[in-house]
Motif scaffolding. Structure first.
Motif, PDB file in Angstrom:
ATOM      1  N   SER A   4      15.173   4.818  -2.777  1.00  0.00           N
ATOM      2  CA  SER A   4      13.958   3.991  -2.767  1.00  0.00           C
ATOM      3  C   SER A   4      14.178   2.677  -3.517  1.00  0.00           C
ATOM      4  CB  SER A   4      12.784   4.760  -3.357  1.00  0.00           C
ATOM      5  OG  SER A   4      13.068   5.152  -4.668  1.00  0.00           O
ATOM      6  N   ILE A   8      13.792  -1.094  -2.026  1.00  0.00           N
ATOM      7  CA  ILE A   8      12.977  -2.125  -2.666  1.00  0.00           C
ATOM      8  C   ILE A   8      13.813  -3.374  -2.927  1.00  0.00           C
ATOM      9  CG2 ILE A   8      11.745  -2.732  -4.788  1.00  0.00           C
ATOM     10  CD1 ILE A   8      10.723   0.144  -4.874  1.00  0.00           C
ATOM     11  N   MET A  22       7.459  -5.196  -2.149  1.00  0.00           N
ATOM     12  CA  MET A  22       7.758  -3.969  -2.871  1.00  0.00           C
ATOM     13  C   MET A  22       7.275  -2.753  -2.082  1.00  0.00           C
ATOM     14  SD  MET A  22       6.706  -2.865  -6.735  1.00  0.00           S
ATOM     15  CE  MET A  22       4.972  -2.721  -6.400  1.00  0.00           C
ATOM     16  N   ARG A  23       6.167  -2.890  -1.398  1.00  0.00           N
ATOM     17  CA  ARG A  23       5.592  -1.781  -0.627  1.00  0.00           C
ATOM     18  C   ARG A  23       6.054  -1.755   0.823  1.00  0.00           C
ATOM     19  NH1 ARG A  23      -0.554  -2.545  -2.834  1.00  0.00           N
ATOM     20  NH2 ARG A  23      -0.117  -1.884  -4.954  1.00  0.00           N
ATOM     21  N   TYR A  25       8.959  -1.272   2.375  1.00  0.00           N
ATOM     22  CA  TYR A  25       9.833  -0.210   2.867  1.00  0.00           C
ATOM     23  C   TYR A  25       9.075   1.088   3.107  1.00  0.00           C
ATOM     24  CZ  TYR A  25      10.205   2.778  -1.247  1.00  0.00           C
ATOM     25  OH  TYR A  25       9.948   3.656  -2.247  1.00  0.00           O
ATOM     26  N   ALA A  72       4.629   2.107  -3.564  1.00  0.00           N
ATOM     27  CA  ALA A  72       6.058   1.793  -3.497  1.00  0.00           C
ATOM     28  C   ALA A  72       6.889   2.962  -4.018  1.00  0.00           C
ATOM     29  CB  ALA A  72       6.345   0.538  -4.295  1.00  0.00           C
TER      30      ALA A  72
END
Length: 168
Positions: A4, A8, A22-23, A25, A72
């Protein structure tokens, strides 16, 4: 979890640093999850199952707004990889090479949420007898492959107590 963070950082490097990137993905992972399940259901069970799932999936606003897709965290990515792993395990009855994709997805699941992947391994161990019955006629080397996988899993889980002299 490194996967993750890598996603990011990839989004930050590509689109700049802000809360949307940031959110991003996790939103992409959530959309891919939606598409993977719809395509699987369409090919396996037809259009009716696919449409009914898509309606149920869209109505699950709690998952979208409060849990996976808007935050995120690694949940959306983990869920995508976990569902792909379970689909590959299901499809491995017909085509044994899907076991390789199952292993890849489980490995990526581990990189996404670490020990949450234990449930996938338990499901795999419970699924072995069914796979064995289906595949043994088609692939005579399946016993060797399965035996090696069980041996590696056992030694991986019991790495502290591994004794080379005992396993010869």
């Amino acid at each position: 979890p490194p996967l993750s963070m890598w996603c990011i950082m990839l989004c930050f490097g590509t689109f700049g640093i802000n809360t949307v990137t940031m959110r991003l993905y996790s939103a992409i992972a959530w959309m891919l999850l939606y598409l993977v399940i719809i395509v699987f259901l369409w090919k396996k069970y037809g259009g009716c199952a696919s449409v009914l799932f898509s309606l149920a999936f869209v109505s699950g606003t709690d998952l979208f707004f409060f849990h996976c897709a808007r935050s995120a965290d690694a949940d959306a990515l983990y869920l995508l990889l976990y569902v792909c792993a379970m689909i590959c395990l299901y499809l491995s009855e017909e085509k044994p090479y899907y076991l390789v994709l199952f292993g890849l997805c489980v490995s990526l699941c581990f990189l996404a949420k670490c020990f949450h992947v234990a449930s996938a391994l338990v499901i795999f161990l419970c699924y072995i007898p069914r796979l064995y019955k289906k595949i043994k006629e088609k692939n005579p080397n399946f016993k060797v492959i399965l035996g090696n996988e069980i041996y590696l899993v056992r030694n991986g889980l019991n790495a502290q107590n591994y004794n080379k002299d005992f396993d010869r």
